[in-house]
Design a protein around this motif. Structure first.
Motif, PDB file in Angstrom:
ATOM      1  N   ARG A  96       0.668  -1.183   0.039  1.00  0.00           N
ATOM      2  CA  ARG A  96       0.079  -0.023   0.006  1.00  0.00           C
ATOM      3  C   ARG A  96       0.848   1.230   0.094  1.00  0.00           C
ATOM      4  O   ARG A  96       1.904   1.410   0.899  1.00  0.00           O
ATOM      5  N   ASP A  99       0.118   8.032   0.813  1.00  0.00           N
ATOM      6  CA  ASP A  99      -0.672   9.207   0.240  1.00  0.00           C
ATOM      7  C   ASP A  99      -0.017  10.447   0.350  1.00  0.00           C
ATOM      8  O   ASP A  99       0.793  10.795   1.180  1.00  0.00           O
ATOM      9  N   THR A 110       1.757   7.295  -7.977  1.00  0.00           N
ATOM     10  CA  THR A 110       0.892   6.345  -8.074  1.00  0.00           C
ATOM     11  C   THR A 110       1.445   4.852  -8.348  1.00  0.00           C
ATOM     12  O   THR A 110       2.524   4.675  -8.537  1.00  0.00           O
ATOM     13  N   ASP A 146      -3.213   3.153  -5.888  1.00  0.00           N
ATOM     14  CA  ASP A 146      -2.289   3.365  -4.427  1.00  0.00           C
ATOM     15  C   ASP A 146      -2.047   1.928  -4.032  1.00  0.00           C
ATOM     16  O   ASP A 146      -1.730   2.016  -2.729  1.00  0.00           O
TER      17      ASP A 146
END
Length: 505
Positions: A96, A99, A110, A146
């Motif tokens: 993951r 952000d 990305t 993501d």
């Protein structure tokens, strides 16, 4: 993340790595230009993370780029561009992404960037130094914008550590031109001249938090005396690769020394695919000429640990303590040279200042060889271009290997048959099979037994002599604050720029 910790988590049925914050211990003192001189550079200097292979490349890479993970002072994986790694079997991994991360051109990070960065290592045209690791990837795909899923060909609990090595730093998808750098790192590239210098300016939008330096100028001064004089005169603030003999003078002059104890080494390289290294007795004779105690005392002034012609240091949990220590024995060397038909022969040995202290090691070996009936002639070549023109290309020479975080990584990069830096050209199918078995096993006892056997094999069969594990000595101006030793390498594992600052004069 330590392998044992990873395996313990796997035994519970799942593995997750969470992010860890960046918390400087002191308030930032912002601004100023840090001038740093390393020992070597060349026109082969690169801003392509996949091709990094020298200290100056690693230092630049850490300024301009980030990886999915980064390695801490103890070679454990910490989260960087990744926020978490998850797996249940060490074979299928879901990553993951963090952000809010942006490239220097303003574009957000990305999953497509990660997929592109990892896949390009498999393209032979790229010439990646990490291709041998990327060949473990069976599939890499984006999960939305993501997250990324990596499917390995076989289980490997070390994946978070592997993705923390410099070559796996992330670039923007589609990048093919590396005249400058467009990364997510703490500095932006404002100038890059291969073999000359680079200039980095603080990235005010760095996702990890404020960077203290305003700028960092990085270049090389190959001549050691000139490098030291540049520090003494105030022309530079930080220099690498200090001769242990000069440390007292620098300390007395008020310049601190950063002493980093590492598993890095300078190694004797004998190519096994050409004469005279294609004769095993010649190789055994050369290894018997390594006077480790004298090297440690006279050349390195005690800043070293005795090694035993294999690359796993005594501090490693997989170190084979029962491997008999190879002794310095000129008479044994004479015996092997006689069997090889080499008594009285003249053998050139290439040395260079950039392969740390290989010139001094060469002098000691030359003297020992004369007692063993062999004439070693030292051929000193310039630091500039040594890694391109001489390393792994001459029959007898030297290398200089930076610390690696795991036994699997050092064996894979330097000793497997497909290793990009298989220095002596050694090939052993059993070694290759065992290495893959250890990588995928969750049985700690089995892994330890395998790594033990691999150390014995390298010690007995490879054309490599590793006399010592070296401390890396850097010197710096008292104005430079925040430097600390990291086992990952000199100059804070070549990651100094985002951690240090300059006091006002």
């Amino acid at each position: 993340m330590r392998r044992r910790e990873a395996l313990g988590a796997l035994a519970l049925g799942g593995l997750g790595l969470a992010g860890c914050g960046f918390s400087p211990r002191r308030e930032p003192v912002e601004g100023g230009r840090l001038r740093v001189a390393t020992a070597a550079s060349s026109t082969a200097d690169t801003l392509d993370p996949a091709k990094q292979s020298t200290a100056i490349d690693y230092s630049r890479g850490n300024m301009f780029y980030n990886g999915l993970t980064r390695l801490d002072a103890h070679f454990r994986a910490e989260m960087a561009l990744a926020e978490a790694f998850d797996t249940r079997d060490a074979r299928t991994w879901t990553i993951r992404l963090r952000d809010g991360v942006r490239f220097h051109d303003g574009r957000p990070l990305t999953a497509a960037d990660v997929v592109f960065s990892l896949r390009r290592h498999l393209d032979p045209a790229v010439g990646s130094k990490a291709r041998v690791f990327a060949e473990q990837f069976a599939d890499i795909r984006a999960l939305g914008t993501d997250a990324v899923r990596i499917e390995l060909k076989g289980a490997n609990a070390d994946l978070p550590v592997i993705l923390g090595i410099s070559q796996f730093q992330i670039i923007r998808a589609g990048t093919t031109n590396f005249a400058t750098a467009n990364g997510t790192g703490p500095f932006r590239c404002t100038e890059f001249q291969p073999g000359v210098r680079s200039v980095a300016a603080r990235n005010a939008d760095y996702w990890r938090g404020p960077v203290r330096l305003g700028e960092c100028e990085l270049f090389s001064i190959a001549d050691e005396s000139a490098r030291i004089n540049a520090l003494l005169s105030g022309d530079v603030d930080l220099i690498g690769s200090i001769n242990p003999r000069i440390t007292r003078r620098l300390i007395e002059a008020g310049f601190p020394i950063l002493n980093t104890r590492t598993s890095g080494y300078t190694d004797l390289i004998i190519r096994l695919d050409r004469a005279p290294g294609d004769n095993p007795d010649f190789v055994r004779g050369m290894k018997a000429l390594l006077d480790r105690e004298t090297m440690k005392r006279a050349i390195f002034r005690g800043y070293a640990t005795i090694a035993n012609d294999q690359p796993i240091a005594p501090t490693d949990p997989y170190y084979a303590a029962d491997l008999p220590q190879r002794a310095f024995d000129p008479e044994r060397a004479r015996f092997h040279f006689r069997r090889a038909g080499m008594l009285g022969a003249r053998v050139p040995m290439v040395v260079s200042s950039v392969a740390e202290k290989s010139d001094d090691i060469g002098v000691l070996m030359q003297d020992a060889a004369s007692r063993a009936g062999l004439h070693l002639t030292l051929r000193r070549v310039p630091a500039d271009g040594y890694w391109t023109n001489s390393w792994m290309k001459v029959p007898v020479g030297f290398g200089n290997v930076n610390p690696r975080p795991t036994a699997d990584i050092i064996f894979t990069q330097f000793f497997s048959s497909r290793a990009p830096w298989n220095e002596s050209g050694w090939h052993n199918p059993r070694f290759d099979r065992l290495l893959v078995e250890a990588r995928g096993s969750t049985d700690e006892a089995l892994r330890k037994a395998i790594y033990r056997e691999l150390q014995f094999m390298v010690h007995d069969q490879a054309g490599i002599g590793i006399p010592l594990f070296l401390s890396v000595l850097d010197a710096y101006s008292p104005r430079v604050k925040g430097l600390e030793a990291r086992a990952t390498g000199g100059m804070m594992g070549y990651d100094f720029a985002q951690h240090v600052w300059l006091e006002e004069a």
